[in-house]
Structures are given as C-alpha cells and as structure tokens.
Design a protein around this motif. Structure first.
Motif, short mmCIF file in Angstrom:
data_model
loop_
_atom_site.label_atom_id
_atom_site.label_comp_id
_atom_site.label_asym_id
_atom_site.label_seq_id
_atom_site.Cartn_x
_atom_site.Cartn_y
_atom_site.Cartn_z
N LEU A 1 -16.53 -11.54 -9.94
CA LEU A 1 -16.36 -10.47 -9.17
C LEU A 1 -14.97 -9.80 -9.02
CD1 LEU A 1 -18.37 -10.93 -6.00
CD2 LEU A 1 -19.28 -9.65 -7.73
N SER A 2 -14.06 -10.43 -9.92
CA SER A 2 -12.63 -10.38 -10.10
C SER A 2 -12.41 -9.30 -11.44
CB SER A 2 -11.84 -11.67 -10.08
OG SER A 2 -11.85 -12.15 -8.93
N ASP A 3 -11.31 -8.42 -11.29
CA ASP A 3 -10.86 -8.07 -12.45
C ASP A 3 -10.15 -9.24 -13.30
OD1 ASP A 3 -8.99 -6.86 -14.17
OD2 ASP A 3 -8.14 -5.49 -12.65
N LEU B 1 -10.50 -8.40 -2.56
CA LEU B 1 -11.69 -8.64 -3.22
C LEU B 1 -11.30 -8.64 -5.01
CD1 LEU B 1 -13.55 -5.62 -1.20
CD2 LEU B 1 -13.44 -8.15 -0.75
N GLU B 2 -11.82 -7.64 -5.73
CA GLU B 2 -11.84 -7.80 -6.97
C GLU B 2 -10.47 -7.97 -7.65
OE1 GLU B 2 -12.63 -5.08 -5.61
OE2 GLU B 2 -12.17 -3.10 -6.68
N ASP B 3 -9.27 -7.64 -7.00
CA ASP B 3 -7.90 -7.64 -7.47
C ASP B 3 -7.32 -8.78 -6.76
OD1 ASP B 3 -8.09 -4.88 -8.16
OD2 ASP B 3 -8.14 -4.15 -6.23
N ALA C 1 -6.82 4.80 -5.84
CA ALA C 1 -7.21 4.60 -4.17
C ALA C 1 -6.61 3.21 -3.68
CB ALA C 1 -8.80 4.71 -4.22
N LYS C 2 -6.20 3.17 -2.41
CA LYS C 2 -5.76 2.34 -1.97
C LYS C 2 -6.77 1.01 -1.62
CE LYS C 2 -2.53 4.56 1.10
NZ LYS C 2 -1.23 4.34 0.02
N SER C 3 -8.22 1.39 -1.41
CA SER C 3 -9.26 0.38 -1.13
C SER C 3 -9.86 -0.59 -2.39
CB SER C 3 -10.28 0.92 -0.29
OG SER C 3 -11.06 1.86 -0.96
N ALA C 4 -10.23 -1.51 -2.26
CA ALA C 4 -11.23 -2.22 -3.20
C ALA C 4 -12.45 -2.03 -3.14
CB ALA C 4 -10.64 -3.61 -3.08
N ALA C 5 -13.42 -2.28 -4.17
CA ALA C 5 -14.63 -2.07 -4.37
C ALA C 5 -15.59 -3.20 -4.07
CB ALA C 5 -15.17 -1.26 -5.47
N GLY C 6 -14.95 -4.56 -4.31
CA GLY C 6 -15.57 -5.67 -4.26
C GLY C 6 -16.16 -6.22 -5.68
N ALA C 7 -15.95 -5.35 -6.57
CA ALA C 7 -16.28 -5.98 -7.99
C ALA C 7 -15.50 -4.91 -8.95
CB ALA C 7 -17.99 -5.69 -8.22
N LYS D 1 0.82 -1.21 0.00
CA LYS D 1 0.01 -0.16 0.10
C LYS D 1 0.86 1.30 0.00
CE LYS D 1 -4.56 -1.27 1.79
NZ LYS D 1 -4.47 -2.52 2.51
N ASN E 1 -1.29 -4.84 -4.01
CA ASN E 1 -2.68 -4.19 -3.41
C ASN E 1 -3.55 -3.84 -4.45
OD1 ASN E 1 -4.44 -3.15 -1.41
ND2 ASN E 1 -3.79 -1.11 -2.27
N LYS E 2 -3.05 -2.87 -5.48
CA LYS E 2 -3.92 -2.52 -6.55
C LYS E 2 -3.46 -3.21 -7.80
CE LYS E 2 -7.24 -0.85 -6.18
NZ LYS E 2 -8.62 -1.62 -6.31
#
Ligand SMILES: [Zn+2]
Lengths: 280, 87
Positions: free
Chosen positions: B64-66, A141-143, B77-83, A77, A110-111
């Motif tokens: 739900l994944s990239d 999650l999605e990543d 952004a550091k966070s993930a959205a879930g989809a 991160k 992370n991303k």
C-alpha cells in the motif's frame, strides 16, 4: 500504573483530558508543535502558538500536577511556503531557552515534496547548531515508507546529528526496523484507523524489544484517544507482560530519552511505582 | 503466549473485521463504477493475506506504499489516500 505521554497535542484538547490523564497515572506530558488543521497565515500566528506552548499550556497542565514540556518547529504540512518557513525558523531560537522546551519537533515530511525536504534540512541544521534534541514526524499511510527513508537520508547527511538524541515517531511494521537499525529511537503511535492499534504495537514490542521504543497517543483535534497509552498497558497485561516490563516501556523509556535534556524533570518522589517493591 | 490463548483473545475481533471487510466488498460490488487505485490495492492485499508465509502486516503495508525514492515536485493535497495512486 504510571506513564509519561511523550506526544500529545493538548492545545486541541479540553481541560477534562488533563484531569483524565492525570487520574490514569500520567506523570508528564510532552507536546510537539504541529499543524492546527488549517494553515497559519503569518509568522505572528506561530509566535502566538509558541507562547501558548511555553506559557499557557504548562499552566493548564499544572492544575493537575502535570509537568508540561514542548518541542518547537514549523510542521511539514506548512513547509510548502519557503518564505514563511524561513520566518518561523528565525524566531524559534528566541524560545529555545524557555524552561519547558525540549528541542525541535515534530519536524519531518508529509507528502515527501522537495520543499518539505528543504525545510526539514533547515530544521535539522538549526537543531544541531543549538544542540537541541529532535522529534521526527513520519508521513501518513502510503507516504510513510518513502518518507521514512528520505528522513533517514537527511539525518545521516548532517554529521552533527547524534541518533541517540533523535526519536522518529509513528513507526509501523514496515518502518520500525529501518529506524532502529540506524541507531535512532522509535515511537509507536496509538491512533485510530490511520496509525497503530494496541495489539499491533505490542506485536512490534515483542519482536523488536523495548530498548529504544516508546508509545504515545498523539491525541489532537482529530478523533483520537488521550488514554491510548494506559489502555495499551492493560492490553500488555492481558498478553502476559509483567508490571516491570510495562513500566519500563511507558514510563522509564520516555524518561530515559527525554532526560537527555536536563530540563526534563519529574518529581520522582511523587511517582513511585507501587509494583517496584513487589517485583524487586 | 501460545496459539490457543492468542486465539481466545483476538479471534472475536478478527472475525468481526473479516466480516466487515467481506460486507464492504459486497457493498462495492453492488455499486456502479470501476475499481480505483485504492480498491485495486486492496484486492492485491487480499491475495497477500491468503498467501502462505508470515510477515503479512509488513508486506501489506509495503504493497500500500509509494515505492518511489525521489521527492515529488509539489506537495499538492495535504492528506494521504491509504494506497499509492499509481498502483
Ligand atoms: Zn503529532
């Protein structure tokens, strides 16, 4: 019940959590370096954090008879700032000989950005040059699916990496086979909402076996449960798993993986499992 | 462990989550606006849930994944959205 908590961010937890974990049967805690919830502004922040992980936390854990171990790195991160990453990578070797340092972690993505990949490769290289074990964080999650594949590519590209000395954490149903098939250890993280529930963790254990798997709570500054591992052990009992199988997963497996580093020592005489005698 | 025993253990929780999900969709329905990528992904996952066959958790996680393979230029952004945002 006895268990090892192989992934907990205790710097973010209160002292009561150490007491509760010890009372629940915890015999050792391992703490990977991670993100504080905000970006540290300089290498000095990391220096202090590494001192906290190697000096202060072991003392806090020792009050409850708990050995405390750690892993060091700059978390993905914070990997967008390549200059800071280089500065942090430069100070890590001076901490590697400290008695509770098990290796490099939790590194990873992370991303899934280019800079994150570059910093991951540098961490892997550092670990190989200093013969350190590696603990990998996979994205959320999605990543996660994409990130897990990118991480596996990075690890495979470095010929010095021995998969048996690397654990890839936070696997879920769509990544666990990628990790195990490539010969690495896999960690299942019991964490509300964003990771795995006890029921799903046990499903994966039943499907993939426990040869190279561990469970952890990854408790940190977010809503998380430092007792997630022993609670999952209770759920395993409800699902018909034997005491021996549970002990193998939550105590012997982390001991087997972590024990590849001779610094990982637990007082075995203080740890006898009462169920051993009955089940032999 | 047989099907009845597993149902004994997990049915109440699964039923409760199912109704929470149904109520969530009703709540969304009552609200103004359009479905974004998260709701579109969720509705596609519901179809997967109802489809015949097993391995549903893995299939829904993949949905739900990239699905792309190349690293992105910047983390953002550091966070993930879930989809996946381009679903
Ligand atoms: Zn962590």
């Amino acid at each position: 019940m006895r268990y090892i908590e192989p992934h907990a961010h205790m710097v973010s937890r209160v002292t009561d959590d150490y007491a509760t974990m010890a009372a629940a049967g915890c015999r050792a805690i391992c703490e990977p370096a991670f993100w504080a919830g905000f970006d540290r502004s300089s290498v000095d922040g990391f220096f202090d954090y590494f001192c906290q992980l190697t000096e202060h936390e072991p003392r806090r854990a020792a009050q409850f008879g708990l050995p405390h171990f750690c892993w060091l790195c700059l978390n993905p991160k914070e990997a967008e700032n390549l200059t800071l990453a280089e500065e942090v990578l430069a100070i890590i070797p001076s901490f590697l000989d400290r008695p509770n340092v098990l290796g490099i972690g939790e590194i990873g993505l992370n991303k899934n950005s280019r800079h994150e990949v570059a910093v991951l490769e540098k961490h892997i290289d550092l670990a190989v040059r200093h013969r350190q074990m590696i603990l990998i964080h996979t994205p959320h999650l999605e990543d996660k699916w994409k990130g897990t594949r990118l991480i596996l590519d990075c690890l495979k590209q470095n010929p010095g990496v021995d998969p048996s000395r690397v654990i890839i954490d936070h696997v879920e149903e769509h990544t666990v086979d990628l990790v195990l098939d490539a010969g690495f250890w896999a960690g299942i993280t019991l964490y509300p909402t964003s990771k795995c529930s006890p029921a799903r963790a046990i499903d994966m254990i039943e499907i993939y076996g426990t040869q190279r798997l561990w469970l952890n709570c990854a408790c940190d500054w977010g809503q998380s449960d430092p007792l997630a591992v022993p609670k999952t052990a209770l759920e395993m009992k409800r699902r018909g798993h034997s005491e021996t199988a549970i002990d193998r997963l939550i105590y012997q497996n982390p001991r087997r993986f972590l024990g590849q580093n001779p610094k990982f020592r637990i007082d075995e005489t203080a740890c006898e499992n009462p169920s051993d005698a009955a089940e032999k | 462990m047989d099907r009845t025993r597993l149902t004994d253990i997990y049915f109440p929780e699964a039923r409760s989550r199912l109704i929470d999900l149904a109520a969530f969709l009703d709540r969304i329905d009552r609200a103004e606006g359009q479905d974004d990528f998260r709701l579109k992904s969720l509705r596609a996952a519901l179809a997967e849930l109802a489809a015949p066959g097993s391995d549903k958790a893995r299939k829904i996680l993949l949905l739900l994944s990239d699905p792309t393979a190349e690293p992105v230029a910047e983390a953002g952004a550091k966070s993930a959205a879930g989809a996946w945002s381009r679903f």
